[in-house]
Design a protein around this motif. Sequence first.
Motif, mmCIF file in Angstrom:
data_model
loop_
_atom_site.group_PDB
_atom_site.id
_atom_site.type_symbol
_atom_site.label_atom_id
_atom_site.label_comp_id
_atom_site.label_asym_id
_atom_site.label_seq_id
_atom_site.Cartn_x
_atom_site.Cartn_y
_atom_site.Cartn_z
ATOM 1 N N GLY A 311 1.023 -1.338 0.002
ATOM 2 C CA GLY A 311 0.381 -0.243 -0.179
ATOM 3 C C GLY A 311 1.268 1.229 0.038
ATOM 4 N N LEU A 312 1.776 1.367 0.998
ATOM 5 C CA LEU A 312 2.698 2.402 0.893
ATOM 6 C C LEU A 312 3.789 2.830 -0.489
ATOM 7 C CD1 LEU A 312 4.424 4.968 2.082
ATOM 8 C CD2 LEU A 312 6.001 2.833 3.553
ATOM 9 N N ARG A 313 4.215 1.621 -1.428
ATOM 10 C CA ARG A 313 4.627 1.459 -2.344
ATOM 11 C C ARG A 313 4.017 2.299 -3.726
ATOM 12 N NH1 ARG A 313 9.097 -1.631 -3.181
ATOM 13 N NH2 ARG A 313 8.247 -1.763 -5.797
ATOM 14 N N ALA A 314 2.600 1.957 -3.770
ATOM 15 C CA ALA A 314 1.321 2.403 -4.483
ATOM 16 C C ALA A 314 1.103 4.111 -4.438
ATOM 17 C CB ALA A 314 0.350 1.646 -4.048
ATOM 18 N N GLN A 315 1.282 3.883 -3.382
ATOM 19 C CA GLN A 315 1.377 6.310 -2.489
ATOM 20 C C GLN A 315 2.396 6.480 -3.349
ATOM 21 O OE1 GLN A 315 -0.537 7.502 1.534
ATOM 22 N NE2 GLN A 315 -0.061 4.763 2.119
ATOM 23 N N CYS A 316 3.637 6.066 -3.445
ATOM 24 C CA CYS A 316 4.239 6.668 -4.092
ATOM 25 C C CYS A 316 4.887 6.314 -5.394
ATOM 26 C CB CYS A 316 5.773 5.866 -2.918
ATOM 27 S SG CYS A 316 5.751 6.398 -1.614
ATOM 28 N N GLY A 317 4.117 5.766 -5.820
ATOM 29 C CA GLY A 317 3.960 5.435 -6.946
ATOM 30 C C GLY A 317 4.504 3.952 -8.113
ATOM 31 N N SER A 318 4.988 3.710 -6.950
ATOM 32 C CA SER A 318 5.420 1.807 -7.488
ATOM 33 C C SER A 318 4.182 1.370 -7.852
ATOM 34 C CB SER A 318 6.375 1.413 -6.293
ATOM 35 O OG SER A 318 7.363 2.311 -6.184
ATOM 36 N N GLY A 319 4.416 0.629 -8.714
ATOM 37 C CA GLY A 319 3.320 -0.793 -9.832
ATOM 38 C C GLY A 319 2.797 -1.884 -8.808
ATOM 39 N N LEU A 320 2.251 -2.609 -9.364
ATOM 40 C CA LEU A 320 1.579 -3.206 -7.651
ATOM 41 C C LEU A 320 2.734 -4.591 -7.787
ATOM 42 C CD1 LEU A 320 -2.053 -3.064 -7.236
ATOM 43 C CD2 LEU A 320 -1.117 -2.497 -5.534
ATOM 44 N N ALA A 321 2.659 -5.465 -7.255
ATOM 45 C CA ALA A 321 3.548 -6.812 -6.768
ATOM 46 C C ALA A 321 2.686 -7.066 -7.258
ATOM 47 C CB ALA A 321 4.793 -6.982 -5.851
ATOM 48 N N LEU A 322 1.169 -7.362 -6.920
ATOM 49 C CA LEU A 322 0.282 -8.562 -7.410
ATOM 50 C C LEU A 322 -0.784 -8.139 -7.253
ATOM 51 C CD1 LEU A 322 -1.011 -11.476 -6.951
ATOM 52 C CD2 LEU A 322 -1.424 -10.780 -3.952
ATOM 53 N N ALA A 323 -1.289 -7.607 -9.059
ATOM 54 C CA ALA A 323 -2.574 -7.197 -9.202
ATOM 55 C C ALA A 323 -3.876 -7.815 -9.759
ATOM 56 C CB ALA A 323 -1.583 -6.318 -10.760
ATOM 57 N N HIS A 324 -3.985 -9.493 -9.239
ATOM 58 C CA HIS A 324 -4.933 -9.887 -9.382
ATOM 59 C C HIS A 324 -5.403 -10.862 -8.480
ATOM 60 C CE1 HIS A 324 -1.539 -13.142 -9.396
ATOM 61 N NE2 HIS A 324 -2.806 -13.465 -9.170
ATOM 62 N N GLN A 325 -6.722 -11.310 -8.701
ATOM 63 C CA GLN A 325 -7.125 -12.453 -7.300
ATOM 64 C C GLN A 325 -6.823 -13.624 -7.614
ATOM 65 O OE1 GLN A 325 -9.095 -11.020 -4.115
ATOM 66 N NE2 GLN A 325 -8.231 -13.313 -4.077
ATOM 67 N N PRO A 326 -6.219 -13.613 -6.105
ATOM 68 C CA PRO A 326 -6.100 -15.753 -6.114
ATOM 69 C C PRO A 326 -6.287 -16.062 -5.928
ATOM 70 C CG PRO A 326 -4.318 -13.899 -4.945
ATOM 71 C CD PRO A 326 -5.620 -12.854 -4.897
ATOM 72 N N ALA A 327 -6.415 -17.427 -6.289
ATOM 73 C CA ALA A 327 -7.837 -18.209 -6.071
ATOM 74 C C ALA A 327 -7.969 -19.036 -5.065
ATOM 75 C CB ALA A 327 -7.926 -19.137 -7.048
ATOM 76 N N ALA A 328 -6.636 -19.391 -3.965
ATOM 77 C CA ALA A 328 -6.921 -19.639 -2.064
ATOM 78 C C ALA A 328 -5.064 -19.236 -2.203
ATOM 79 C CB ALA A 328 -6.755 -21.216 -2.782
ATOM 80 N N PRO A 329 -5.716 -19.229 -0.904
ATOM 81 C CA PRO A 329 -4.004 -18.632 -0.259
ATOM 82 C C PRO A 329 -3.162 -20.184 -0.019
ATOM 83 C CG PRO A 329 -6.121 -18.478 1.350
ATOM 84 C CD PRO A 329 -6.868 -19.105 0.513
ATOM 85 N N ALA A 330 -1.928 -19.977 0.083
ATOM 86 C CA ALA A 330 -1.115 -20.953 -0.387
ATOM 87 C C ALA A 330 -1.021 -22.124 0.598
ATOM 88 C CB ALA A 330 0.668 -20.108 -0.267
ATOM 89 N N THR A 331 -1.444 -22.029 1.922
ATOM 90 C CA THR A 331 -1.632 -22.782 2.790
ATOM 91 C C THR A 331 -3.214 -22.439 4.132
ATOM 92 O OG1 THR A 331 -0.307 -23.941 4.761
ATOM 93 C CG2 THR A 331 -0.386 -21.923 3.975
ATOM 94 N N ALA A 332 -3.229 -23.045 4.521
ATOM 95 C CA ALA A 332 -4.374 -23.211 5.967
ATOM 96 C C ALA A 332 -3.827 -22.463 6.836
ATOM 97 C CB ALA A 332 -5.036 -24.065 5.460
ATOM 98 N N LEU A 333 -4.451 -21.236 6.923
ATOM 99 C CA LEU A 333 -3.244 -20.427 7.663
ATOM 100 C C LEU A 333 -3.905 -19.986 9.582
ATOM 101 C CD1 LEU A 333 0.311 -20.139 8.635
ATOM 102 C CD2 LEU A 333 -0.934 -17.363 7.706
ATOM 103 N N GLY A 334 -3.638 -19.628 10.943
ATOM 104 C CA GLY A 334 -4.002 -18.965 11.407
ATOM 105 C C GLY A 334 -3.659 -18.879 12.401
ATOM 106 N N TRP A 335 -3.418 -17.634 12.962
ATOM 107 C CA TRP A 335 -2.853 -16.669 14.070
ATOM 108 C C TRP A 335 -3.166 -16.460 15.329
ATOM 109 C CZ3 TRP A 335 -3.677 -12.298 15.868
ATOM 110 C CH2 TRP A 335 -4.808 -11.332 14.915
ATOM 111 N N VAL A 336 -2.625 -16.102 16.293
ATOM 112 C CA VAL A 336 -3.026 -15.637 17.786
ATOM 113 C C VAL A 336 -2.032 -14.900 18.634
ATOM 114 C CG1 VAL A 336 -2.379 -17.978 19.155
ATOM 115 C CG2 VAL A 336 -4.226 -16.336 19.711
#
Length: 410
Positions: A311-336
């Motif tokens: 988000g910060l890079r985009a504000q500063c004029g840089s292009g997006l590293a990911l510009a499409h919707q992924p189909a799924a996360p790379a792995t099932a993940l949780g945090w606490v």
Amino acid sequence: MPEVLLLSRQPLAKRPLQDWLDDTADSIVLVTTPKAVEGAEDVLAEHFPRHLLVDDYHSWAAERAAEEAAREHGVDLVASTSESDVLRAARLRERLGLPGQDTRSALAYRDKVVMKRLAREAGIRVPAFAALDGPLDLLDFIDAEGFPVVVKPRSGAGAEGVAILHTMADVTAFLDRQRTSDVPYLPGQWMAESFVRADFFHVDGIMRDGRLVHAWPGQYSGGLAERVRDQTHVGSVLLAPDDDRTAVLMRFAADVVAALPAAPLPLAFHLEGWIGADGVPVLCETACRAGGALIAEAYERSFGIQLAREGLRAQCGSGLALAHQPAAPATALGWVLLPPGHGTFVPPAEPCPVPGSEVTPLLEAGTRRQGVEHVADAAARAFVGAGTAEEVRKRLADLLDWWYATAEWR
């Protein structure tokens, strides 16, 4: 590279802006605080020779100095790293005639009353709510909607200052907080809304021009304001692609982003809401910044994108590293985030035995604490991975059992 005025009070030692941005020495005019550069003076000198240190960062004088610096260096863009800077950055852009998020959009993402009015007008379900310009407004709302009632700062973040009122005694306690509140008890500062009893979710990603670029939902372990009140953990599990709620929440996030005034350049966003018994989502709030706690790191582990950096890079004029919707996360993940207790910390003697777990202590043994002080407060943090979201939930439950049985507070 465009010339960028960057407003940031983030410590350079913890948020390496010099690694996030390209050609910083040549393109960035950094407005920050002496405290934010402590221990990183060499980084400041090498990567941000054009900088302005302000002691009272949120003062009117600092904002005026930022405008003067922007004009002196002829900047092309204004960027910010904190939610508290979103509106002042937008006002600077308008005053300087620069592109990016304007004041109308910034206000909708910062002022929760404006946000919910716009969402409601677009047909999005929101709790009953009202602006509070004085104590009688609160009493009127309670008379109309009943208890429990949530009172929160209209421009707050991270559940800071939020109070859940169940009785008139709670009302009295909230009013008695006025003397010590960081948010003034003045018109335009507070709001009330009905308490929602339902599962709590978040959606995070990148938006642009009123549309989602990419995003993914997760389910919180519980409410954020309740975490401090109940002195407990907080966590989240990413939803599975085939979970019916995934599609519901993705459509919901798209509808909310479309309902609020759009920003032309890409921005990170964080949305929170509930899904009621009838399956219809209800908006809690949204923000034009990356989610807190471990949300951004979980997204990075799942999709390879650090949302705050992107988000910060985009504000500063840089292009997006990911510009499409992924189909799924790379792995099932949780945090606490595992809570600090009351007393002297004695960490678990053995590593966590739960498969797929990664526990990182955040407090040294012998540290004295008096419980959870704010939403992101933690004695340790943990990630858990597995083959499915359901297995992640089971492993997180096992991890919590292990933590509460082995971490001591003497």
